[in-house]
Design a protein around this motif. Structure first.
Motif, PDB file in Angstrom:
ATOM      1  N   ASN A   6     111.893   5.346  38.358  1.00  0.00           N
ATOM      2  CA  ASN A   6     110.600   5.752  37.814  1.00  0.00           C
ATOM      3  C   ASN A   6     110.743   6.137  36.351  1.00  0.00           C
ATOM      4  O   ASN A   6     109.780   6.115  35.602  1.00  0.00           O
ATOM      5  CB  ASN A   6     110.010   6.929  38.593  1.00  0.00           C
ATOM      6  CG  ASN A   6     109.472   6.485  39.931  1.00  0.00           C
ATOM      7  OD1 ASN A   6     109.124   5.331  40.120  1.00  0.00           O
ATOM      8  ND2 ASN A   6     109.400   7.411  40.867  1.00  0.00           N
ATOM      9  N   ASP A   7     111.937   6.527  35.957  1.00  0.00           N
ATOM     10  CA  ASP A   7     112.230   6.860  34.565  1.00  0.00           C
ATOM     11  C   ASP A   7     112.664   5.580  33.851  1.00  0.00           C
ATOM     12  O   ASP A   7     113.661   4.968  34.232  1.00  0.00           O
ATOM     13  CB  ASP A   7     113.348   7.895  34.516  1.00  0.00           C
ATOM     14  CG  ASP A   7     113.740   8.298  33.110  1.00  0.00           C
ATOM     15  OD1 ASP A   7     113.153   7.783  32.138  1.00  0.00           O
ATOM     16  OD2 ASP A   7     114.654   9.136  32.979  1.00  0.00           O
ATOM     17  N   PRO A   8     111.948   5.141  32.818  1.00  0.00           N
ATOM     18  CA  PRO A   8     112.294   3.896  32.124  1.00  0.00           C
ATOM     19  C   PRO A   8     113.714   3.889  31.555  1.00  0.00           C
ATOM     20  O   PRO A   8     114.335   2.843  31.454  1.00  0.00           O
ATOM     21  CB  PRO A   8     111.265   3.804  31.002  1.00  0.00           C
ATOM     22  CG  PRO A   8     110.164   4.717  31.380  1.00  0.00           C
ATOM     23  CD  PRO A   8     110.753   5.770  32.274  1.00  0.00           C
ATOM     24  N   GLY A   9     114.232   5.039  31.209  1.00  0.00           N
ATOM     25  CA  GLY A   9     115.599   5.106  30.688  1.00  0.00           C
ATOM     26  C   GLY A   9     116.626   4.647  31.706  1.00  0.00           C
ATOM     27  O   GLY A   9     117.536   3.879  31.404  1.00  0.00           O
ATOM     28  N   HIS A  14     120.085   0.318  34.163  1.00  0.00           N
ATOM     29  CA  HIS A  14     120.332  -0.564  35.310  1.00  0.00           C
ATOM     30  C   HIS A  14     120.291  -2.033  34.881  1.00  0.00           C
ATOM     31  O   HIS A  14     121.183  -2.810  35.223  1.00  0.00           O
ATOM     32  CB  HIS A  14     119.279  -0.294  36.397  1.00  0.00           C
ATOM     33  CG  HIS A  14     119.405  -1.142  37.604  1.00  0.00           C
ATOM     34  ND1 HIS A  14     120.380  -0.940  38.555  1.00  0.00           N
ATOM     35  CD2 HIS A  14     118.690  -2.216  38.033  1.00  0.00           C
ATOM     36  CE1 HIS A  14     120.254  -1.834  39.510  1.00  0.00           C
ATOM     37  NE2 HIS A  14     119.232  -2.635  39.225  1.00  0.00           N
ATOM     38  N   VAL A  15     119.282  -2.398  34.112  1.00  0.00           N
ATOM     39  CA  VAL A  15     119.141  -3.788  33.659  1.00  0.00           C
ATOM     40  C   VAL A  15     120.323  -4.184  32.770  1.00  0.00           C
ATOM     41  O   VAL A  15     120.893  -5.279  32.928  1.00  0.00           O
ATOM     42  CB  VAL A  15     117.797  -3.980  32.919  1.00  0.00           C
ATOM     43  CG1 VAL A  15     117.746  -5.319  32.211  1.00  0.00           C
ATOM     44  CG2 VAL A  15     116.639  -3.848  33.903  1.00  0.00           C
ATOM     45  N   LEU A  16     120.742  -3.318  31.860  1.00  0.00           N
ATOM     46  CA  LEU A  16     121.884  -3.624  30.992  1.00  0.00           C
ATOM     47  C   LEU A  16     123.170  -3.787  31.794  1.00  0.00           C
ATOM     48  O   LEU A  16     123.968  -4.696  31.526  1.00  0.00           O
ATOM     49  CB  LEU A  16     122.054  -2.539  29.933  1.00  0.00           C
ATOM     50  CG  LEU A  16     121.013  -2.537  28.820  1.00  0.00           C
ATOM     51  CD1 LEU A  16     121.187  -1.306  27.934  1.00  0.00           C
ATOM     52  CD2 LEU A  16     121.102  -3.803  27.995  1.00  0.00           C
ATOM     53  N   TYR A  21     127.316  -7.239  33.938  1.00  0.00           N
ATOM     54  CA  TYR A  21     128.120  -7.616  35.094  1.00  0.00           C
ATOM     55  C   TYR A  21     127.994  -9.105  35.385  1.00  0.00           C
ATOM     56  O   TYR A  21     128.974  -9.765  35.733  1.00  0.00           O
ATOM     57  CB  TYR A  21     127.685  -6.790  36.302  1.00  0.00           C
ATOM     58  CG  TYR A  21     128.643  -6.826  37.444  1.00  0.00           C
ATOM     59  CD1 TYR A  21     129.816  -6.079  37.408  1.00  0.00           C
ATOM     60  CD2 TYR A  21     128.394  -7.606  38.556  1.00  0.00           C
ATOM     61  CE1 TYR A  21     130.708  -6.117  38.461  1.00  0.00           C
ATOM     62  CE2 TYR A  21     129.273  -7.644  39.617  1.00  0.00           C
ATOM     63  CZ  TYR A  21     130.425  -6.893  39.561  1.00  0.00           C
ATOM     64  OH  TYR A  21     131.308  -6.940  40.600  1.00  0.00           O
ATOM     65  N   ALA A  22     126.797  -9.640  35.207  1.00  0.00           N
ATOM     66  CA  ALA A  22     126.594 -11.082  35.421  1.00  0.00           C
ATOM     67  C   ALA A  22     127.409 -11.884  34.424  1.00  0.00           C
ATOM     68  O   ALA A  22     128.051 -12.879  34.787  1.00  0.00           O
ATOM     69  CB  ALA A  22     125.113 -11.426  35.306  1.00  0.00           C
TER      70      ALA A  22
END
Length: 101
Positions: A6-9, A14-16, A21-22
């Motif tokens: 819920n916190d954009p930070g 998580h996205v980074l 990792y990919a």
């Protein structure tokens, strides 16, 4: 756990991490294919991008089967496979293993 996203930070972190990792998984796959590693190491390296694809699909593909329930299980599998891959590669390339041959 949903609270963190819920916190954009936290979501940005998580996205980074997922993107990094990919990228690393593809480098590991290329290295395992080019260098003379065992079939087991090659299979583990191959499974990382496959698991990441399943991870991505489990959360983004909406079906009546609710595949998102598999998301944390696939995440656990990614941690397990990554850890196993690191240990196998380390045993293959560590100086103590090379000296005993």
């Amino acid at each position: 756990m949903w609270y963190y996203f819920n916190d954009p930070g936290w979501w940005n972190i998580h996205v980074l991490l997922v993107r990094g990792y990919a990228g690393i998984s593809l480098v590991l796959l290329a290295g395992a294919r080019i260098l003379p590693f065992s079939k087991r190491i090659r299979a583990l390296a191959t499974s990382l991008p496959v698991l990441l694809g399943l991870q991505f699909g489990s959360i983004h593909i909406k079906t009546p089967l609710h595949l998102e329930i598999l998301h944390p299980l696939i995440g656990f599998s990614l941690v397990y496979v990554s850890s196993t891959l690191v240990h196998r590669v380390w045993r293959t390339i560590s100086p103590s293993t090379l000296e005993s041959d």
